[in-house]
Design a protein around this motif. Structure first.
Motif, PDB file in Angstrom:
ATOM      1  N   MET A 167       0.856  -1.177   0.000  1.00 22.66           N
ATOM      2  CA  MET A 167       0.000   0.000   0.000  1.00 22.66           C
ATOM      3  C   MET A 167       0.893   1.229   0.000  1.00 22.66           C
ATOM      4  N   HIS A 168       0.650   2.077  -0.908  1.00 17.64           N
ATOM      5  CA  HIS A 168       1.419   3.316  -0.944  1.00 17.64           C
ATOM      6  C   HIS A 168       0.453   4.496  -0.894  1.00 17.64           C
ATOM      7  N   LEU A 169       1.015   5.616  -0.554  1.00 20.61           N
ATOM      8  CA  LEU A 169       0.216   6.836  -0.532  1.00 20.61           C
ATOM      9  C   LEU A 169       0.324   7.517  -1.886  1.00 20.61           C
ATOM     10  N   ASP A 170      -0.813   7.843  -2.474  1.00 22.62           N
ATOM     11  CA  ASP A 170      -0.757   8.614  -3.707  1.00 22.62           C
ATOM     12  C   ASP A 170      -0.569  10.091  -3.355  1.00 22.62           C
ATOM     13  N   GLN A 171      -0.389  10.916  -4.354  1.00 21.69           N
ATOM     14  CA  GLN A 171      -0.090  12.330  -4.114  1.00 21.69           C
ATOM     15  C   GLN A 171      -1.204  13.033  -3.352  1.00 21.69           C
ATOM     16  N   ALA A 172      -2.451  12.681  -3.645  1.00 19.23           N
ATOM     17  CA  ALA A 172      -3.577  13.309  -2.940  1.00 19.23           C
ATOM     18  C   ALA A 172      -3.528  12.969  -1.451  1.00 19.23           C
ATOM     19  N   ASP A 173      -3.184  11.715  -1.126  1.00 16.65           N
ATOM     20  CA  ASP A 173      -3.053  11.314   0.276  1.00 16.65           C
ATOM     21  C   ASP A 173      -1.901  12.060   0.947  1.00 16.65           C
ATOM     22  N   LYS A 174      -0.788  12.171   0.247  1.00 19.15           N
ATOM     23  CA  LYS A 174       0.372  12.885   0.800  1.00 19.15           C
ATOM     24  C   LYS A 174       0.027  14.349   1.061  1.00 19.15           C
ATOM     25  N   TRP A 178      -3.466   8.682   9.112  1.00 21.12           N
ATOM     26  CA  TRP A 178      -2.058   8.284   9.045  1.00 21.12           C
ATOM     27  C   TRP A 178      -1.856   6.930   9.711  1.00 21.12           C
ATOM     28  N   LEU A 179      -2.469   6.724  10.896  1.00 20.67           N
ATOM     29  CA  LEU A 179      -2.313   5.452  11.604  1.00 20.67           C
ATOM     30  C   LEU A 179      -2.898   4.288  10.814  1.00 20.67           C
ATOM     31  N   ARG A 180      -3.986   4.537  10.110  1.00 22.95           N
ATOM     32  CA  ARG A 180      -4.540   3.481   9.253  1.00 22.95           C
ATOM     33  C   ARG A 180      -3.501   3.035   8.253  1.00 22.95           C
ATOM     34  N   TRP A 181      -2.825   3.982   7.639  1.00 21.46           N
ATOM     35  CA  TRP A 181      -1.764   3.669   6.683  1.00 21.46           C
ATOM     36  C   TRP A 181      -0.611   2.938   7.379  1.00 21.46           C
ATOM     37  N   TRP A 182      -0.200   3.395   8.582  1.00 22.79           N
ATOM     38  CA  TRP A 182       0.920   2.804   9.313  1.00 22.79           C
ATOM     39  C   TRP A 182       0.629   1.353   9.693  1.00 22.79           C
ATOM     40  N   TYR A 183      -0.584   1.092  10.185  1.00 28.71           N
ATOM     41  CA  TYR A 183      -0.951  -0.283  10.534  1.00 28.71           C
ATOM     42  C   TYR A 183      -0.992  -1.149   9.282  1.00 28.71           C
ATOM     43  N   MET A 184      -1.555  -0.625   8.205  1.00 26.36           N
ATOM     44  CA  MET A 184      -1.612  -1.393   6.958  1.00 26.36           C
ATOM     45  C   MET A 184      -0.207  -1.721   6.473  1.00 26.36           C
ATOM     46  N   ARG A 185       0.681  -0.767   6.542  1.00 23.64           N
ATOM     47  CA  ARG A 185       2.064  -0.994   6.107  1.00 23.64           C
ATOM     48  C   ARG A 185       2.689  -2.143   6.904  1.00 23.64           C
ATOM     49  N   ASN A 186       2.480  -2.128   8.218  1.00 18.95           N
ATOM     50  CA  ASN A 186       3.056  -3.171   9.060  1.00 18.95           C
ATOM     51  C   ASN A 186       2.348  -4.510   8.883  1.00 18.95           C
ATOM     52  N   ILE A 226      14.738  -7.729   9.653  1.00 25.23           N
ATOM     53  CA  ILE A 226      15.447  -6.488   9.937  1.00 25.23           C
ATOM     54  C   ILE A 226      14.627  -5.328   9.377  1.00 25.23           C
ATOM     55  N   TYR A 227      14.138  -4.511  10.298  1.00 29.02           N
ATOM     56  CA  TYR A 227      13.362  -3.328   9.927  1.00 29.02           C
ATOM     57  C   TYR A 227      13.720  -2.217  10.883  1.00 29.02           C
ATOM     58  N   GLY A 228      13.314  -1.012  10.566  1.00 32.64           N
ATOM     59  CA  GLY A 228      13.522   0.109  11.474  1.00 32.64           C
ATOM     60  C   GLY A 228      12.817  -0.158  12.789  1.00 32.64           C
ATOM     61  N   SER A 229      13.376   0.351  13.864  1.00 32.43           N
ATOM     62  CA  SER A 229      12.873   0.018  15.200  1.00 32.43           C
ATOM     63  C   SER A 229      11.433   0.469  15.425  1.00 32.43           C
ATOM     64  N   SER A 230      10.955   1.467  14.711  1.00 28.59           N
ATOM     65  CA  SER A 230       9.566   1.900  14.891  1.00 28.59           C
ATOM     66  C   SER A 230       8.574   0.821  14.461  1.00 28.59           C
ATOM     67  N   HIS A 231       9.010  -0.113  13.643  1.00 25.62           N
ATOM     68  CA  HIS A 231       8.147  -1.214  13.204  1.00 25.62           C
ATOM     69  C   HIS A 231       8.103  -2.350  14.222  1.00 25.62           C
ATOM     70  N   ASN A 232       9.090  -2.426  15.104  1.00 25.54           N
ATOM     71  CA  ASN A 232       9.230  -3.585  15.995  1.00 25.54           C
ATOM     72  C   ASN A 232       7.978  -3.896  16.798  1.00 25.54           C
ATOM     73  N   LYS A 275       6.111  -7.453  16.123  1.00 25.53           N
ATOM     74  CA  LYS A 275       6.132  -8.459  17.192  1.00 25.53           C
ATOM     75  C   LYS A 275       4.709  -8.790  17.635  1.00 25.53           C
ATOM     76  N   GLN A 276       3.871  -7.781  17.737  1.00 24.33           N
ATOM     77  CA  GLN A 276       2.479  -8.006  18.134  1.00 24.33           C
ATOM     78  C   GLN A 276       1.780  -8.920  17.131  1.00 24.33           C
ATOM     79  N   PHE A 277       1.895  -8.628  15.851  1.00 26.12           N
ATOM     80  CA  PHE A 277       1.229  -9.430  14.826  1.00 26.12           C
ATOM     81  C   PHE A 277       1.766 -10.867  14.821  1.00 26.12           C
TER      82      PHE A 277
END
Length: 140
Positions: free
Chosen positions: A1-8, A83-91, A111-117, A121-123
């Motif tokens: 899932m990516h953000l299109d320009q309108a979402d950005k 934004w959180l909807r996008w973040w959860y979907m990404r993870n 191996i991912y950035g620590s913000s994903h941990n 881990k929860q999932f």
């Protein structure tokens, strides 16, 4: 899932509006981020891996999203929730790819950035499909 320009554009405008309409929350969130950045300690690669996989740090990092990002915006533009909807979907997509790649008896290093941990881990735990081991077990 990516953000299109309108979402950005919506996100950028929304966070700018949060800064104007919710200045106390916005400033408090920035203070939280500064505290978080101070928790990331420089050091050897091994020390940084340990630090970035610290459960307390990962929880503190994730708490920022729920404590602040989720509260940015107001009807009808709940920008933080968007934004959180996008973040959860990404993870969830990352988790889905891990689960798809795994076969029985596999050992997988993710191996991912620590913000994903926190979410990954929860999932993984909640799926019941995997035995999650902490990286410290393998670091000497």
């Amino acid at each position: 899932m990516h953000l299109d320009q309108a979402d950005k554009d919506l996100l950028e405008r929304g966070f700018e509006e949060a800064e104007k309409k919710q200045p106390e929350l916005y400033n408090e969130s920035n203070e939280w981020v500064e505290r978080l950045h101070k928790m990331f300690k420089p050091g050897t690669v091994l020390e940084m891996i340990r630090n970035n996989n610290d459960d307390e740090l990962n929880a503190f990092d994730h708490q920022y999203y729920i404590r602040y990002r989720a509260r940015f915006g107001e009807y009808p533009d709940y920008i933080g929730s968007f934004w959180l909807r996008w973040w959860y979907m990404r993870n969830l997509i990352i988790y889905s790819n891990i689960a798809r790649l795994a076969t029985e008896d596999d050992r997988i290093l993710v191996i991912y950035g620590s913000s994903h941990n926190y979410l990954l881990k929860q999932f993984i735990r909640e799926s019941g499909l995997f035995e999650l081991e902490h990286i410290d077990r393998y670091l000497n």
